[in-house]
Design a protein around this motif. Structure first.
Motif, PDB file in Angstrom:
ATOM      1  N   ASN A 112      50.374  75.102  37.769  1.00  0.00           N
ATOM      2  CA  ASN A 112      49.888  74.268  36.664  1.00  0.00           C
ATOM      3  C   ASN A 112      48.570  74.761  36.085  1.00  0.00           C
ATOM      4  OD1 ASN A 112      48.267  73.482  38.744  1.00  0.00           O
ATOM      5  ND2 ASN A 112      48.702  71.286  38.607  1.00  0.00           N
ATOM      6  N   ILE A 113      48.321  76.077  36.206  1.00  0.00           N
ATOM      7  CA  ILE A 113      47.319  76.824  35.428  1.00  0.00           C
ATOM      8  C   ILE A 113      45.851  76.604  35.774  1.00  0.00           C
ATOM      9  CG2 ILE A 113      46.625  77.511  33.071  1.00  0.00           C
ATOM     10  CD1 ILE A 113      49.588  77.789  33.245  1.00  0.00           C
ATOM     11  N   ILE A 114      45.467  75.331  35.962  1.00  0.00           N
ATOM     12  CA  ILE A 114      44.021  75.052  36.046  1.00  0.00           C
ATOM     13  C   ILE A 114      43.720  73.961  37.070  1.00  0.00           C
ATOM     14  CG2 ILE A 114      44.186  73.439  34.056  1.00  0.00           C
ATOM     15  CD1 ILE A 114      41.307  74.440  33.281  1.00  0.00           C
ATOM     16  N   HIS A 115      42.553  74.085  37.687  1.00  0.00           N
ATOM     17  CA  HIS A 115      42.017  73.029  38.554  1.00  0.00           C
ATOM     18  C   HIS A 115      40.757  72.474  37.899  1.00  0.00           C
ATOM     19  CE1 HIS A 115      40.394  70.872  41.982  1.00  0.00           C
ATOM     20  NE2 HIS A 115      39.230  71.372  41.601  1.00  0.00           N
ATOM     21  N   GLY A 116      40.536  71.174  38.049  1.00  0.00           N
ATOM     22  CA  GLY A 116      39.282  70.573  37.584  1.00  0.00           C
ATOM     23  C   GLY A 116      38.879  69.439  38.501  1.00  0.00           C
ATOM     24  N   SER A 117      37.602  69.343  38.821  1.00  0.00           N
ATOM     25  CA  SER A 117      37.100  68.278  39.699  1.00  0.00           C
ATOM     26  C   SER A 117      37.480  66.913  39.130  1.00  0.00           C
ATOM     27  CB  SER A 117      35.574  68.341  39.801  1.00  0.00           C
ATOM     28  OG  SER A 117      35.153  69.631  40.145  1.00  0.00           O
ATOM     29  N   ASP A 118      37.783  65.959  40.048  1.00  0.00           N
ATOM     30  CA  ASP A 118      38.220  64.642  39.575  1.00  0.00           C
ATOM     31  C   ASP A 118      37.173  63.543  39.692  1.00  0.00           C
ATOM     32  OD1 ASP A 118      38.227  64.254  42.289  1.00  0.00           O
ATOM     33  OD2 ASP A 118      40.373  63.811  42.451  1.00  0.00           O
ATOM     34  N   SER A 119      35.977  63.863  40.198  1.00  0.00           N
ATOM     35  CA  SER A 119      34.912  62.853  40.308  1.00  0.00           C
ATOM     36  C   SER A 119      33.584  63.577  40.490  1.00  0.00           C
ATOM     37  CB  SER A 119      35.160  61.978  41.545  1.00  0.00           C
ATOM     38  OG  SER A 119      34.992  62.773  42.714  1.00  0.00           O
ATOM     39  N   PRO A 120      32.471  62.863  40.306  1.00  0.00           N
ATOM     40  CA  PRO A 120      31.162  63.508  40.519  1.00  0.00           C
ATOM     41  C   PRO A 120      31.017  64.048  41.940  1.00  0.00           C
ATOM     42  CG  PRO A 120      30.883  61.446  39.336  1.00  0.00           C
ATOM     43  CD  PRO A 120      32.334  61.513  39.740  1.00  0.00           C
ATOM     44  N   GLU A 121      31.581  63.328  42.935  1.00  0.00           N
ATOM     45  CA  GLU A 121      31.485  63.773  44.333  1.00  0.00           C
ATOM     46  C   GLU A 121      32.263  65.078  44.526  1.00  0.00           C
ATOM     47  OE1 GLU A 121      32.544  60.544  43.466  1.00  0.00           O
ATOM     48  OE2 GLU A 121      30.447  59.934  43.587  1.00  0.00           O
TER      49      GLU A 121
END
Ligand code: IDP
Length: 148
Positions: A112-121
């Motif tokens: 699915n191409i990309i990872h991105g953080s899901d919260s400030p922590e």
């Protein structure tokens, strides 16, 4: 200013999507503060995906992320964590809206191409896993006064 960790996964790098993906976040008005093409070790992959350790796809996920280089990035901006997640689209590309990165370029959940953080922590944790402090820059981007 808020920071997030974004990573073009091996499939995105192999398919030549790094420039396209960087361009989307640049055009949105976010600021790139760190980036590198790197190979992810098994240890780093297991640390990064620790929350999925008990899931049946964990081994597959670690094998995939270590199979070929990734493009690791740190982006900065107002609400960048949540906005980047919206720009990425749903985890499974079949559910991701057209116009999102996964909606436009992905087909299966495993690639699915990309990872991105899901919260400030998670952002803080993931930035620390992939970047040393001295690899991140602080600079005044003149265009910001036209974004904010
Ligand atoms: P996210 O990347 O949208 O935050 P997570 O639920 O944190 O999604 O899952 C991490 C990654 O694990 C996903 O991006 C996807 O590549 C992979 N993954 C999630 N669910 C499955 C699955 O059912 N099979 C295979 N891989 C999966």
């Amino acid at each position: 200013m808020e920071k997030t960790y974004l990573m073009v996964k091996p499939d995105g790098v192999q398919r030549g999507l790094v420039g396209e993906i960087v361009a989307r976040f640049e055009k949105k008005g976010f600021q790139l503060v760190g980036a590198k093409l790197m190979s992810v070790s098994k240890e780093t992959a297991e640390q990064h995906y620790a929350e999925h350790k008990e899931r049946p796809f964990f081994g597959e996920l670690v094998d995939f992320i270590t199979s070929s280089p990734v493009f690791a990035m740190v982006w900065e901006g107002e609400n960048v964590i949540a906005t980047a997640r919206q720009m990425m689209g749903a985890t499974n590309p079949k559910d991701a809206a057209p116009g999102t990165i996964r909606g436009d370029f992905g087909v299966t959940v495993g690639k699915n191409i990309i990872h991105g953080s899901d919260s400030p922590e998670s952002a803080e944790r993931e930035i620390a896993i992939f970047f040393k402090e001295e690899e991140l820059t602080t600079y005044n981007k003149q265009i910001n006064e036209w974004v904010y």
